[in-house]
Design a protein around this motif. Sequence first.
Motif, PDB file in Angstrom:
ATOM      1  N   ASP A   1      13.419  -9.664   3.766  1.00 62.43           N
ATOM      2  CA  ASP A   1      12.996  -9.438   2.372  1.00 62.43           C
ATOM      3  C   ASP A   1      11.971  -8.313   2.287  1.00 62.43           C
ATOM      4  O   ASP A   1      12.025  -7.470   1.389  1.00 62.43           O
ATOM      5  CB  ASP A   1      12.381 -10.722   1.786  1.00 62.43           C
ATOM      6  N   LEU A   2      11.031  -8.308   3.226  1.00 62.71           N
ATOM      7  CA  LEU A   2      10.010  -7.263   3.256  1.00 62.71           C
ATOM      8  C   LEU A   2      10.653  -5.892   3.436  1.00 62.71           C
ATOM      9  O   LEU A   2      10.320  -4.930   2.728  1.00 62.71           O
ATOM     10  CB  LEU A   2       9.012  -7.541   4.381  1.00 62.71           C
ATOM     11  N   VAL A   3      11.593  -5.787   4.367  1.00 65.60           N
ATOM     12  CA  VAL A   3      12.262  -4.512   4.620  1.00 65.60           C
ATOM     13  C   VAL A   3      13.040  -4.057   3.381  1.00 65.60           C
ATOM     14  O   VAL A   3      13.005  -2.878   3.010  1.00 65.60           O
ATOM     15  CB  VAL A   3      13.196  -4.631   5.843  1.00 65.60           C
ATOM     16  N   GLN A   4      13.705  -4.992   2.711  1.00 62.82           N
ATOM     17  CA  GLN A   4      14.445  -4.629   1.494  1.00 62.82           C
ATOM     18  C   GLN A   4      13.499  -4.171   0.384  1.00 62.82           C
ATOM     19  O   GLN A   4      13.809  -3.231  -0.362  1.00 62.82           O
ATOM     20  CB  GLN A   4      15.285  -5.821   1.020  1.00 62.82           C
ATOM     21  N   THR A   5      12.355  -4.825   0.272  1.00 63.04           N
ATOM     22  CA  THR A   5      11.362  -4.426  -0.729  1.00 63.04           C
ATOM     23  C   THR A   5      10.848  -3.019  -0.435  1.00 63.04           C
ATOM     24  O   THR A   5      10.703  -2.190  -1.343  1.00 63.04           O
ATOM     25  CB  THR A   5      10.199  -5.431  -0.754  1.00 63.04           C
ATOM     26  N   VAL A   6      10.568  -2.753   0.829  1.00 62.82           N
ATOM     27  CA  VAL A   6      10.109  -1.417   1.244  1.00 62.82           C
ATOM     28  C   VAL A   6      11.175  -0.370   0.919  1.00 62.82           C
ATOM     29  O   VAL A   6      10.862   0.720   0.420  1.00 62.82           O
ATOM     30  CB  VAL A   6       9.770  -1.409   2.749  1.00 62.82           C
ATOM     31  N   ALA A   7      12.426  -0.683   1.194  1.00 59.08           N
ATOM     32  CA  ALA A   7      13.509   0.259   0.909  1.00 59.08           C
ATOM     33  C   ALA A   7      13.576   0.572  -0.581  1.00 59.08           C
ATOM     34  O   ALA A   7      13.701   1.742  -0.984  1.00 59.08           O
ATOM     35  CB  ALA A   7      14.834  -0.315   1.398  1.00 59.08           C
ATOM     36  N   GLY A   8      13.492  -0.461  -1.411  1.00 60.11           N
ATOM     37  CA  GLY A   8      13.537  -0.245  -2.856  1.00 60.11           C
ATOM     38  C   GLY A   8      12.366   0.572  -3.358  1.00 60.11           C
ATOM     39  O   GLY A   8      12.544   1.501  -4.160  1.00 60.11           O
ATOM     40  N   LYS A   9      11.175   0.245  -2.887  1.00 62.16           N
ATOM     41  CA  LYS A   9       9.966   0.937  -3.327  1.00 62.16           C
ATOM     42  C   LYS A   9       9.998   2.419  -2.958  1.00 62.16           C
ATOM     43  O   LYS A   9       9.521   3.281  -3.711  1.00 62.16           O
ATOM     44  CB  LYS A   9       8.750   0.268  -2.696  1.00 62.16           C
ATOM     45  N   ASN A  10      10.594   2.748  -1.799  1.00 62.98           N
ATOM     46  CA  ASN A  10      10.610   4.123  -1.311  1.00 62.98           C
ATOM     47  C   ASN A  10      11.937   4.839  -1.561  1.00 62.98           C
ATOM     48  O   ASN A  10      12.150   5.934  -1.042  1.00 62.98           O
ATOM     49  CB  ASN A  10      10.280   4.138   0.186  1.00 62.98           C
ATOM     50  N   LYS A  11      12.789   4.184  -2.371  1.00 61.22           N
ATOM     51  CA  LYS A  11      14.082   4.774  -2.737  1.00 61.22           C
ATOM     52  C   LYS A  11      14.913   5.168  -1.510  1.00 61.22           C
ATOM     53  O   LYS A  11      15.525   6.241  -1.463  1.00 61.22           O
ATOM     54  CB  LYS A  11      13.892   5.976  -3.678  1.00 61.22           C
TER      55      LYS A  11
ATOM     56  N   TYR B   1       9.326   3.419   9.496  1.00 66.68           N
ATOM     57  CA  TYR B   1       7.985   3.974   9.301  1.00 66.68           C
ATOM     58  C   TYR B   1       7.289   3.301   8.122  1.00 66.68           C
ATOM     59  O   TYR B   1       6.140   2.820   8.242  1.00 66.68           O
ATOM     60  CB  TYR B   1       8.121   5.474   9.078  1.00 66.68           C
ATOM     61  N   GLU B   2       7.937   3.236   6.979  1.00 67.21           N
ATOM     62  CA  GLU B   2       7.325   2.642   5.782  1.00 67.21           C
ATOM     63  C   GLU B   2       7.131   1.141   5.938  1.00 67.21           C
ATOM     64  O   GLU B   2       6.164   0.573   5.413  1.00 67.21           O
ATOM     65  CB  GLU B   2       8.174   2.949   4.545  1.00 67.21           C
ATOM     66  N   THR B   3       8.019   0.482   6.675  1.00 69.03           N
ATOM     67  CA  THR B   3       7.845  -0.950   6.927  1.00 69.03           C
ATOM     68  C   THR B   3       6.596  -1.195   7.759  1.00 69.03           C
ATOM     69  O   THR B   3       5.812  -2.125   7.488  1.00 69.03           O
ATOM     70  CB  THR B   3       9.080  -1.529   7.626  1.00 69.03           C
ATOM     71  N   LEU B   4       6.367  -0.361   8.762  1.00 64.08           N
ATOM     72  CA  LEU B   4       5.164  -0.503   9.586  1.00 64.08           C
ATOM     73  C   LEU B   4       3.896  -0.278   8.776  1.00 64.08           C
ATOM     74  O   LEU B   4       2.875  -0.939   9.005  1.00 64.08           O
ATOM     75  CB  LEU B   4       5.205   0.484  10.755  1.00 64.08           C
ATOM     76  N   LEU B   5       3.951   0.637   7.805  1.00 61.94           N
ATOM     77  CA  LEU B   5       2.776   0.893   6.970  1.00 61.94           C
ATOM     78  C   LEU B   5       2.526  -0.238   5.973  1.00 61.94           C
ATOM     79  O   LEU B   5       1.425  -0.370   5.449  1.00 61.94           O
ATOM     80  CB  LEU B   5       2.939   2.222   6.222  1.00 61.94           C
ATOM     81  N   THR B   6       3.531  -1.047   5.715  1.00 61.60           N
ATOM     82  CA  THR B   6       3.406  -2.174   4.778  1.00 61.60           C
ATOM     83  C   THR B   6       2.980  -3.459   5.489  1.00 61.60           C
ATOM     84  O   THR B   6       2.238  -4.282   4.943  1.00 61.60           O
ATOM     85  CB  THR B   6       4.750  -2.404   4.062  1.00 61.60           C
ATOM     86  N   LEU B   7       3.440  -3.625   6.696  1.00 64.95           N
ATOM     87  CA  LEU B   7       3.201  -4.842   7.466  1.00 64.95           C
ATOM     88  C   LEU B   7       1.740  -4.927   7.919  1.00 64.95           C
ATOM     89  O   LEU B   7       1.130  -3.923   8.288  1.00 64.95           O
ATOM     90  CB  LEU B   7       4.117  -4.822   8.687  1.00 64.95           C
ATOM     91  N   THR B   8       1.173  -6.131   7.875  1.00 71.45           N
ATOM     92  CA  THR B   8      -0.168  -6.375   8.425  1.00 71.45           C
ATOM     93  C   THR B   8      -0.154  -7.727   9.154  1.00 71.45           C
ATOM     94  O   THR B   8       0.767  -8.527   8.959  1.00 71.45           O
ATOM     95  CB  THR B   8      -1.257  -6.424   7.332  1.00 71.45           C
ATOM     96  N   PRO B   9      -1.179  -8.008   9.948  1.00 71.52           N
ATOM     97  CA  PRO B   9      -1.250  -9.328  10.579  1.00 71.52           C
ATOM     98  C   PRO B   9      -1.324 -10.470   9.567  1.00 71.52           C
ATOM     99  O   PRO B   9      -1.043 -11.626   9.910  1.00 71.52           O
ATOM    100  CB  PRO B   9      -2.532  -9.247  11.419  1.00 71.52           C
ATOM    101  N   LYS B  10      -1.715 -10.163   8.334  1.00 66.74           N
ATOM    102  CA  LYS B  10      -1.818 -11.202   7.301  1.00 66.74           C
ATOM    103  C   LYS B  10      -0.552 -11.345   6.462  1.00 66.74           C
ATOM    104  O   LYS B  10      -0.491 -12.218   5.581  1.00 66.74           O
ATOM    105  CB  LYS B  10      -3.008 -10.882   6.376  1.00 66.74           C
ATOM    106  N   THR B  11       0.467 -10.527   6.712  1.00 71.14           N
ATOM    107  CA  THR B  11       1.724 -10.664   5.993  1.00 71.14           C
ATOM    108  C   THR B  11       2.272 -12.068   6.221  1.00 71.14           C
ATOM    109  O   THR B  11       2.415 -12.519   7.344  1.00 71.14           O
ATOM    110  CB  THR B  11       2.749  -9.619   6.476  1.00 71.14           C
ATOM    111  N   ASN B  12       2.569 -12.761   5.134  1.00 66.99           N
ATOM    112  CA  ASN B  12       3.040 -14.145   5.246  1.00 66.99           C
ATOM    113  C   ASN B  12       4.522 -14.185   5.584  1.00 66.99           C
ATOM    114  O   ASN B  12       5.370 -13.869   4.730  1.00 66.99           O
ATOM    115  CB  ASN B  12       2.779 -14.880   3.919  1.00 66.99           C
TER     116      ASN B  12
END
Length: 368
Positions: free
Chosen positions: A285-295, A353-364
């Motif tokens: 879901d996170l990867v799909q959200t990143v894809a949508g946000k970054n077109k 690249y964009e997924t790594l910039l979105t991900l954090t240790p606190k990502t649920n």
Amino acid sequence: MAKAKKTKSILTEESYTFLKNYINNPSPTGFESSGQKMWLEYVKPFTDTFFTDPYGTAVGVINPDAPFKVVIEAHADEISWFVNYISPEGLIYLKRNGGVDHQIAPSMRVLIHGKKGAVKAVFGWPAIHTRMQNPEAKEPQPKVDNLFLDCGARTKKEVEDLGIHIGAVATYEDGYEELHYDFLIGRAFDNRVGGFMIAEVARLLKQNKKKLPFGLYIVNAVQEEIGLRGAEMIARRIKPDVAIITDVTHDTSTPMISKIIQGDTVCGKGPSLTFGPAVHNKLLDLVQTVAGKNKIPVQLHTVSRSTGTDTDAFAYANDGCPSVLISIPLRYMHTTVEMLHKDDIENTVKLMYETLLTLTPKTNLSYF
């Protein structure tokens, strides 16, 4: 109407020079070291440290002291052949090393990697005239046990004098080429293009001076083609908290492939995201959200049990590791003319690249 101007590529001329050299370098399963050395030399400037494991998996690390660990991974090995028997007449019979396709072998040129260096040889095959002399006979089909290599030797001793031995590995000679409309062909895009893409992610992080809140392990694993073995070993060693795997998947738009069975995936339309038990739903879901946000265009794919990629090894390692698979569409897999599109390479790199910039240790990533 004026054609829209194409945006500047994030991949450089130097990047593609490395890709060409990397694809053309033989790196068969179990014998990946020369390719791994080349890959490490390219990725070292973008990382803080690196290490290799006993079987040759290579890892570049950014923030090695961080407690939270994220892996981006590809596999380095290519399918090949083992020398299995040398006849008294100097012909060389083979066994598979990985899922090499026997049907494409006749008349192919190969390099046999013996003790004295690479030896040129060809897959011999009887001329059509001799095959068709008896119209009642069924035409022979290539099989592992009727294929042989001819290196010019006419005795077993002449073969051995060239440094060829039982257990020597043979790889196809065909290499990297550019076609029209931004298509590339080569052998071993499965999955050396993945190794290239994770290296480019590391390069972009360094170039853009991005600071990550976790340790990033850029993993180029060995021995995927014979059962995900390199990934199994390195997953136990690193013990990552999250793994992002990249590999190739089938372009299903060519003849003789059923979209009903294989799904609908096309080169040039973006990376393919896989749904399956080993793929972590919240990470996907996170990867799909990143894809949508970054077109970033993506395609979707399903598997019924395993993904057949290193995703499975990471997902089920240790106490379980949330893992996701980002695949690049490929035509003619396990041939010498594997084909992919430059846009898909770029978009797969961007998505990681964009997924790594979105991900954090606190990502649920908890299901509950």
